[in-house]
Design a protein around this motif. Structure first.
Motif, PDB file in Angstrom:
ATOM      1  N   PRO A 136      18.884 -40.709 -17.647  1.00 29.85           N
ATOM      2  CA  PRO A 136      18.162 -39.472 -17.316  1.00 29.85           C
ATOM      3  C   PRO A 136      16.651 -39.710 -17.375  1.00 29.85           C
ATOM      4  CG  PRO A 136      19.940 -39.022 -18.866  1.00 29.85           C
ATOM      5  CD  PRO A 136      19.832 -40.514 -18.756  1.00 29.85           C
ATOM      6  N   TYR A 137      15.941 -39.297 -16.312  1.00 25.17           N
ATOM      7  CA  TYR A 137      14.506 -39.613 -16.231  1.00 25.17           C
ATOM      8  C   TYR A 137      13.706 -38.948 -17.352  1.00 25.17           C
ATOM      9  CZ  TYR A 137       9.807 -40.395 -14.562  1.00 25.17           C
ATOM     10  OH  TYR A 137       8.487 -40.769 -14.481  1.00 25.17           O
ATOM     11  N   ILE A 138      14.171 -37.816 -17.857  1.00 22.52           N
ATOM     12  CA  ILE A 138      13.435 -37.138 -18.924  1.00 22.52           C
ATOM     13  C   ILE A 138      13.225 -38.059 -20.120  1.00 22.52           C
ATOM     14  CG2 ILE A 138      15.586 -36.093 -19.794  1.00 22.52           C
ATOM     15  CD1 ILE A 138      11.991 -34.656 -20.078  1.00 22.52           C
ATOM     16  N   TRP A 139      14.283 -38.818 -20.473  1.00 24.56           N
ATOM     17  CA  TRP A 139      14.161 -39.719 -21.622  1.00 24.56           C
ATOM     18  C   TRP A 139      13.349 -40.966 -21.275  1.00 24.56           C
ATOM     19  CZ3 TRP A 139      14.890 -36.620 -25.184  1.00 24.56           C
ATOM     20  CH2 TRP A 139      15.983 -35.730 -25.226  1.00 24.56           C
ATOM     21  N   VAL A 140      13.479 -41.436 -20.047  1.00 24.63           N
ATOM     22  CA  VAL A 140      12.661 -42.568 -19.589  1.00 24.63           C
ATOM     23  C   VAL A 140      11.184 -42.180 -19.620  1.00 24.63           C
ATOM     24  CG1 VAL A 140      12.121 -44.079 -17.636  1.00 24.63           C
ATOM     25  CG2 VAL A 140      14.502 -43.509 -18.146  1.00 24.63           C
ATOM     26  N   CYS A 141      10.892 -40.982 -19.136  1.00 30.21           N
ATOM     27  CA  CYS A 141       9.513 -40.498 -19.103  1.00 30.21           C
ATOM     28  C   CYS A 141       8.937 -40.366 -20.515  1.00 30.21           C
ATOM     29  CB  CYS A 141       9.443 -39.164 -18.369  1.00 30.21           C
ATOM     30  SG  CYS A 141       7.774 -38.482 -18.249  1.00 30.21           S
ATOM     31  N   LEU A 142       9.693 -39.710 -21.394  1.00 29.39           N
ATOM     32  CA  LEU A 142       9.207 -39.501 -22.765  1.00 29.39           C
ATOM     33  C   LEU A 142       9.035 -40.828 -23.501  1.00 29.39           C
ATOM     34  CD1 LEU A 142      11.321 -36.388 -23.811  1.00 29.39           C
ATOM     35  CD2 LEU A 142       8.868 -36.471 -23.342  1.00 29.39           C
ATOM     36  N   SER A 143       9.944 -41.764 -23.264  1.00 22.82           N
ATOM     37  CA  SER A 143       9.920 -43.046 -23.961  1.00 22.82           C
ATOM     38  C   SER A 143       8.908 -44.022 -23.372  1.00 22.82           C
ATOM     39  CB  SER A 143      11.314 -43.673 -23.941  1.00 22.82           C
ATOM     40  OG  SER A 143      11.281 -45.005 -24.387  1.00 22.82           O
ATOM     41  N   VAL A 144       9.054 -44.298 -22.075  1.00 16.93           N
ATOM     42  CA  VAL A 144       8.266 -45.348 -21.424  1.00 16.93           C
ATOM     43  C   VAL A 144       6.885 -44.868 -20.994  1.00 16.93           C
ATOM     44  CG1 VAL A 144       8.210 -46.948 -19.457  1.00 16.93           C
ATOM     45  CG2 VAL A 144      10.371 -46.496 -20.638  1.00 16.93           C
ATOM     46  N   VAL A 145       6.802 -43.617 -20.531  1.00 18.16           N
ATOM     47  CA  VAL A 145       5.553 -43.141 -19.941  1.00 18.16           C
ATOM     48  C   VAL A 145       4.627 -42.458 -20.947  1.00 18.16           C
ATOM     49  CG1 VAL A 145       4.567 -41.632 -18.149  1.00 18.16           C
ATOM     50  CG2 VAL A 145       6.676 -42.895 -17.696  1.00 18.16           C
ATOM     51  N   ILE A 146       5.210 -41.730 -21.917  1.00 18.71           N
ATOM     52  CA  ILE A 146       4.357 -40.931 -22.809  1.00 18.71           C
ATOM     53  C   ILE A 146       4.270 -41.501 -24.228  1.00 18.71           C
ATOM     54  CG2 ILE A 146       3.997 -38.640 -23.824  1.00 18.71           C
ATOM     55  CD1 ILE A 146       5.279 -37.458 -21.312  1.00 18.71           C
ATOM     56  N   PHE A 147       5.349 -41.416 -24.982  1.00 21.20           N
ATOM     57  CA  PHE A 147       5.255 -41.758 -26.401  1.00 21.20           C
ATOM     58  C   PHE A 147       5.171 -43.266 -26.654  1.00 21.20           C
ATOM     59  CE2 PHE A 147       7.124 -37.465 -26.639  1.00 21.20           C
ATOM     60  CZ  PHE A 147       6.168 -36.871 -27.452  1.00 21.20           C
ATOM     61  N   GLY A 148       5.775 -44.071 -25.782  1.00 16.86           N
ATOM     62  CA  GLY A 148       5.653 -45.522 -25.925  1.00 16.86           C
ATOM     63  C   GLY A 148       4.203 -45.974 -25.839  1.00 16.86           C
ATOM     64  N   PRO A 149       3.472 -45.573 -24.778  1.00 15.71           N
ATOM     65  CA  PRO A 149       2.057 -45.930 -24.687  1.00 15.71           C
ATOM     66  C   PRO A 149       1.204 -45.405 -25.842  1.00 15.71           C
ATOM     67  CG  PRO A 149       2.867 -45.299 -22.532  1.00 15.71           C
ATOM     68  CD  PRO A 149       3.981 -45.016 -23.512  1.00 15.71           C
ATOM     69  N   ILE A 150       1.487 -44.177 -26.289  1.00 17.85           N
ATOM     70  CA  ILE A 150       0.707 -43.633 -27.414  1.00 17.85           C
ATOM     71  C   ILE A 150       0.921 -44.486 -28.665  1.00 17.85           C
ATOM     72  CG2 ILE A 150       0.435 -41.669 -28.982  1.00 17.85           C
ATOM     73  CD1 ILE A 150       1.167 -39.844 -26.633  1.00 17.85           C
ATOM     74  N   ALA A 151       2.186 -44.826 -28.938  1.00 18.29           N
ATOM     75  CA  ALA A 151       2.492 -45.645 -30.116  1.00 18.29           C
ATOM     76  C   ALA A 151       1.829 -47.014 -30.019  1.00 18.29           C
ATOM     77  CB  ALA A 151       4.009 -45.797 -30.266  1.00 18.29           C
ATOM     78  N   GLU A 152       1.902 -47.634 -28.850  1.00 25.47           N
ATOM     79  CA  GLU A 152       1.340 -48.984 -28.690  1.00 25.47           C
ATOM     80  C   GLU A 152      -0.180 -48.974 -28.768  1.00 25.47           C
ATOM     81  OE1 GLU A 152       3.026 -50.566 -25.115  1.00 25.47           O
ATOM     82  OE2 GLU A 152       4.905 -51.127 -26.092  1.00 25.47           O
ATOM     83  N   GLU A 153      -0.822 -47.930 -28.252  1.00 21.91           N
ATOM     84  CA  GLU A 153      -2.286 -47.864 -28.340  1.00 21.91           C
ATOM     85  C   GLU A 153      -2.743 -47.574 -29.776  1.00 21.91           C
ATOM     86  OE1 GLU A 153      -4.296 -48.947 -25.971  1.00 21.91           O
ATOM     87  OE2 GLU A 153      -2.364 -49.396 -25.063  1.00 21.91           O
ATOM     88  N   LEU A 154      -2.010 -46.735 -30.483  1.00 14.64           N
ATOM     89  CA  LEU A 154      -2.319 -46.538 -31.905  1.00 14.64           C
ATOM     90  C   LEU A 154      -2.205 -47.856 -32.657  1.00 14.64           C
ATOM     91  CD1 LEU A 154      -0.470 -43.173 -32.646  1.00 14.64           C
ATOM     92  CD2 LEU A 154      -2.914 -43.592 -32.994  1.00 14.64           C
TER      93      LEU A 154
END
Length: 289
Positions: free
Chosen positions: A148-166
């Motif tokens: 489901p794209y909702i989980w891909v979006c939340l994981s790969v597009v939003i929260f993954g980048p935030i976590a990695e930049e932090l």
């Protein structure tokens, strides 16, 4: 005697800063692994294999990323947090220009990634360890469209980048910068960002992107800028189903090609400005001493 005492105190403080920075980096890197293990173990305890498969891998990855963001932000807030808002290295530059600058660099680095992957697939596929890396890389991304794209979006597009930049810019970059000059922090944080991604073919282009993110972070003074760049980069790589067409990806490629030369020029300008600011700060500190 006073000079020797001052040198000893300085060496002692530097040693403490180095040890503190190393400890902080280890803690930050460990957080993701611990959170992953806890979430996976809890998932296996409360859900059957069929339920886990139905929920999708990216659902659990989203949970991991959200929890990691919270914990990493706490570490960042209490150890590395600088003043909020933009503080461009070039104080005469209008702050709003950082937005088109960051977008252009993100798209230009997208072309670098594409060129490297084309080279790896076409010229290095006969090298055993590269071939294995390509196979593993393809396998990891082959099923992304099935979730489901909702989980891909939340994981790969939003929260993954935030976590990695932090992790890599907020904590690791700032920790290295406390004991080294910003250039070493830029290169090392970018290199660690690349290695973090695991697969050789992915690690190469993510290293270049990580260095670009670190340059922009150092220039802008705001963690929100590389976070936005990272989100944009991942979004253009994983478009939602309604936009996931060959024509859209070709359009993105053309825009990346147009952005490539401006990207090179902007990164050179930013590095030059960072060097100039660092030199001015060094001169000020020398006069103060």
């Amino acid at each position: 005697t006073e000079v020797h005492s001052m040198n000893f105190d300085k060496l002692k403080n530097n040693s403490r800063n180095i040890l503190r920075s190393i400890g902080l980096i280890i803690l930050a890197l460990a957080i993701y692994n611990v959170v992953s293990d806890v979430v996976v173990n809890l998932g296996n305890s409360f859900f059957t294999d069929e339920q886990i498969e139905a929920l999708s891998y990216y659902f659990f990855d989203t949970v991991i990323c959200v929890l990691t963001c919270i914990l990493l932000y706490a570490v960042y807030y209490f150890t590395s947090r600088k003043k909020t808002g933009l503080a461009l290295a070039d104080s005469k530059m209008p702050k709003w220009l950082i937005v088109p600058f960051a977008i252009a660099i993100t798209l230009g680095m997208g072309l670098v990634s594409a060129l490297w992957l084309d080279f790896a697939y076409d010229q290095l596929a006969n090298v055993p360890f590269v071939a294995q890396s390509i196979e593993s890389f393809d396998s990891a991304w082959s099923t992304i469209g099935e979730d489901p794209y909702i989980w891909v979006c939340l994981s790969v597009v939003i929260f993954g980048p935030i976590a990695e930049e932090l992790l890599f810019r907020g904590i690791i970059h700032n920790s290295i910068k406390k004991v080294c000059n910003p250039y070493i922090a830029i290169v090392l944080s970018g290199l660690m960002f690349g290695i973090w991604h695991g697969e050789f073919v992915q690690s190469v282009y993510t290293t270049f992107f990580g260095i670009a993110l670190a340059v922009v972070y150092e220039y802008s003074g705001s963690l929100w800028v590389p976070i936005g760049m990272h989100i944009l980069n991942n979004f253009t790589s994983t478009l939602p189903p309604a936009l996931d067409t060959t024509s859209n990806y070709l359009l993105i490629t053309r825009i990346e090609e147009i952005s490539f030369l401006p990207t090179i020029l902007l990164l050179i300008y930013m590095i030059h400005t960072i060097h100039k600011k660092e030199k001015e700060n060094h001169e000020i500190n020398s006069v103060s001493c």
